[in-house]
Design an enzyme around this catalytic site. Structure first.
Site, PDB file in Angstrom:
ATOM      1  N   GLY A   1       0.790  -1.202  -0.098  1.00  0.00           N
ATOM      2  CA  GLY A   1       0.009   0.024   0.045  1.00  0.00           C
ATOM      3  C   GLY A   1       0.912   1.185  -0.195  1.00  0.00           C
ATOM      4  O   GLY A   1       1.968   1.368   0.045  1.00  0.00           O
TER       5      GLY A   1
ATOM      6  N   ASP B   1       0.023  -8.484   1.364  1.00  0.00           N
ATOM      7  CA  ASP B   1      -1.119  -7.672   0.940  1.00  0.00           C
ATOM      8  C   ASP B   1      -1.862  -8.578  -0.029  1.00  0.00           C
ATOM      9  O   ASP B   1      -1.425  -9.179  -0.625  1.00  0.00           O
ATOM     10  CB  ASP B   1      -0.388  -6.648   0.101  1.00  0.00           C
TER      11      ASP B   1
ATOM     12  N   ASP C   1      -4.887 -12.203   2.265  1.00  0.00           N
ATOM     13  CA  ASP C   1      -5.836 -11.324   2.928  1.00  0.00           C
ATOM     14  C   ASP C   1      -5.348 -11.592   4.555  1.00  0.00           C
ATOM     15  O   ASP C   1      -5.648 -12.591   5.075  1.00  0.00           O
ATOM     16  CB  ASP C   1      -7.323 -11.882   2.671  1.00  0.00           C
TER      17      ASP C   1
ATOM     18  N   SER D   1      -5.218  -2.168   5.655  1.00  0.00           N
ATOM     19  CA  SER D   1      -6.658  -1.784   5.580  1.00  0.00           C
ATOM     20  C   SER D   1      -7.092  -0.944   4.408  1.00  0.00           C
ATOM     21  O   SER D   1      -6.032  -0.035   4.113  1.00  0.00           O
ATOM     22  CB  SER D   1      -6.858  -1.024   6.952  1.00  0.00           C
TER      23      SER D   1
ATOM     24  N   ASN E   1      -5.106 -11.408  14.194  1.00  0.00           N
ATOM     25  CA  ASN E   1      -3.906 -12.405  13.248  1.00  0.00           C
ATOM     26  C   ASN E   1      -2.625 -12.026  13.516  1.00  0.00           C
ATOM     27  O   ASN E   1      -1.705 -12.837  14.003  1.00  0.00           O
ATOM     28  CB  ASN E   1      -4.535 -12.804  12.095  1.00  0.00           C
TER      29      ASN E   1
ATOM     30  N   TYR F   1     -14.583   2.168   9.660  1.00  0.00           N
ATOM     31  CA  TYR F   1     -13.259   2.233   9.796  1.00  0.00           C
ATOM     32  C   TYR F   1     -12.912   2.869  11.146  1.00  0.00           C
ATOM     33  O   TYR F   1     -11.736   2.372  11.699  1.00  0.00           O
ATOM     34  CB  TYR F   1     -12.578   3.546   8.593  1.00  0.00           C
TER      35      TYR F   1
ATOM     36  N   ARG G   1      -9.405  10.149  -1.820  1.00  0.00           N
ATOM     37  CA  ARG G   1      -8.921  11.396  -0.932  1.00  0.00           C
ATOM     38  C   ARG G   1      -8.712  12.625  -1.687  1.00  0.00           C
ATOM     39  O   ARG G   1      -8.396  12.705  -2.779  1.00  0.00           O
ATOM     40  CB  ARG G   1      -7.753  10.641  -0.262  1.00  0.00           C
TER      41      ARG G   1
END
Ligand code: UDP
Length: 321
Positions: free
Chosen positions: A20, A41, A66, A85, A109, A155, A196
């Site tokens: 990310g 990722d 995941d 995330s 996890n 979130y 964004r």
């Protein structure tokens, strides 16, 4: 972050969300600091482009997985950085259940792996834990003002849960945990269409389209350049601070002022148009960074004028492709 005792091997760091925007910049920094890096990722919002420059690096490994499913790694692990995330309002409104699973099951996890390996754990939390804040600027001891059932709640509450679980693992199992509350960050490797405000305005301006200011644009944000943010996170990872630490740039601007700055910097940008303000959009946001200054000796260094030029250059190349 000392090398592992009794051996001279490189420290091994796992980064969830390692492909990310922030996870990939963190990977660059850790490799530069002499770590082996394992990036996990599922590429839902991350991208292989962000890590392509490490393709031939024997110290870098990518796992397409995941994190809300069981995660494991066969060897020794020294540090886990949990960054996976969806992170833009646009993405987490599109992926509400995945967002909650990354923050809840994913954090569980990642903490479980830290416990099994005896590794340290750093949680990428967020200024969103403060919600639409009633205290300004936001200090870490402010508990926030979050609507749990609003669209942003997926979130905000996932991150609040992540923080609670992280502290529970620290208290119950003695895990060496850290929590960074990340404020608005910008720089290369943001996705052009992640919704964004930074990529939105730059992308619109480069394409000669109108800049879409939501509401009257009087709401404020404080933008931190990515290299500053990563430096703060790296310092936190080396510290023994277990309480949350805000990392962000206190330089506050209204969204309307920000749109005007972008229009001045990009010739041919379209006019400013106003669109409805999204539900629960925070009215103000500015970090109090006293704790980061005192505990980590950190403060941002990159002036907005420099960071934004780098970022525009990056998006110019992306738009040209
Ligand atoms: N915003 C805007 N136009 C856009 C995208 C965002 O005016 O095209 C506003 C948004 O309503 C918010 C601010 O810019 O007030 C920052 O939004 P962003 O999605 O970047 O992140 P947030 O800080 O809300 O998580």
């Amino acid at each position: 972050m000392p090398a592992s005792p009794a051996t001279s091997r490189k420290p091994v760091s796992i980064i969830t969300g390692g492909a990310g925007f922030l996870g990939s910049h963190l990977g660059d920094r850790l490799l530069a600091e002499g770590h082996r890096v394992v990036a996990i990722d599922n590429l839902v919002t991350g991208g292989l482009d962000n890590i392509a420059h490490h393709a031939d690096d024997p110290d870098f490994e990518f796992i397409d997985q995941d994190v809300s499913r069981f995660i494991d790694w066969p060897g020794e692990v020294d540090h886990i950085f949990h960054f996976a995330s969806p992170a833009s309002p646009f993405d987490y409104l599109e992926l509400p259940i995945q967002t909650m699973k990354a923050g809840s099951l994913g954090t569980h996890n990642a903490l479980g792996l830290a416990r099994a390996k005896g590794a340290s754990f750093l949680l990428a939390s967020t200024s969103e834990v403060y919600g639409d804040p009633l205290v300004h600027p936001q200090r870490e001891d402010y508990w926030g003002n979050v609507n749990p059932i609003g669209p942003r709640g997926v979130y905000d509450e996932a991150k609040r849960f992540s923080e609670a679980l992280t502290m529970a693992y620290h208290r119950a199992h003695g895990i060496d945990t850290k929590i960074v509350r990340i404020f608005n960050t910008y720089g290369p490797r943001m996705r052009l269409h992640d919704g964004r405000v930074v990529p939105a305005f730059i992308g619109q301006a480069l394409e000669g389209k109108p800049l879409t200011v939501f509401g009257d644009g009087g709401q404020t944000r404080s933008f931190c350049y990515v290299s500053d943010l990563i430096d703060g996170i790296y310092r936190l990872s080396q510290s023994d601070c277990h309480e949350p630490v805000n990392i962000g740039n206190p330089r506050e601007t209204t969204i309307l002022q920000f749109a005007e700055r972008i229009r001045k910097l990009i010739p041919g940008a379209g006019p400013i148009v106003h669109e409805p303000l999204p539900e629960d959009d925070p009215k103000v946001r500015q970090p109090d960074i006293s704790r980061a200054k005192e505990w980590l000796g950190w403060e941002p260094r990159v002036p907005f004028e420099e960071g934004i030029v780098e970022t525009i250059g990056y998006f110019r190349k992306k738009c040209a492709k």
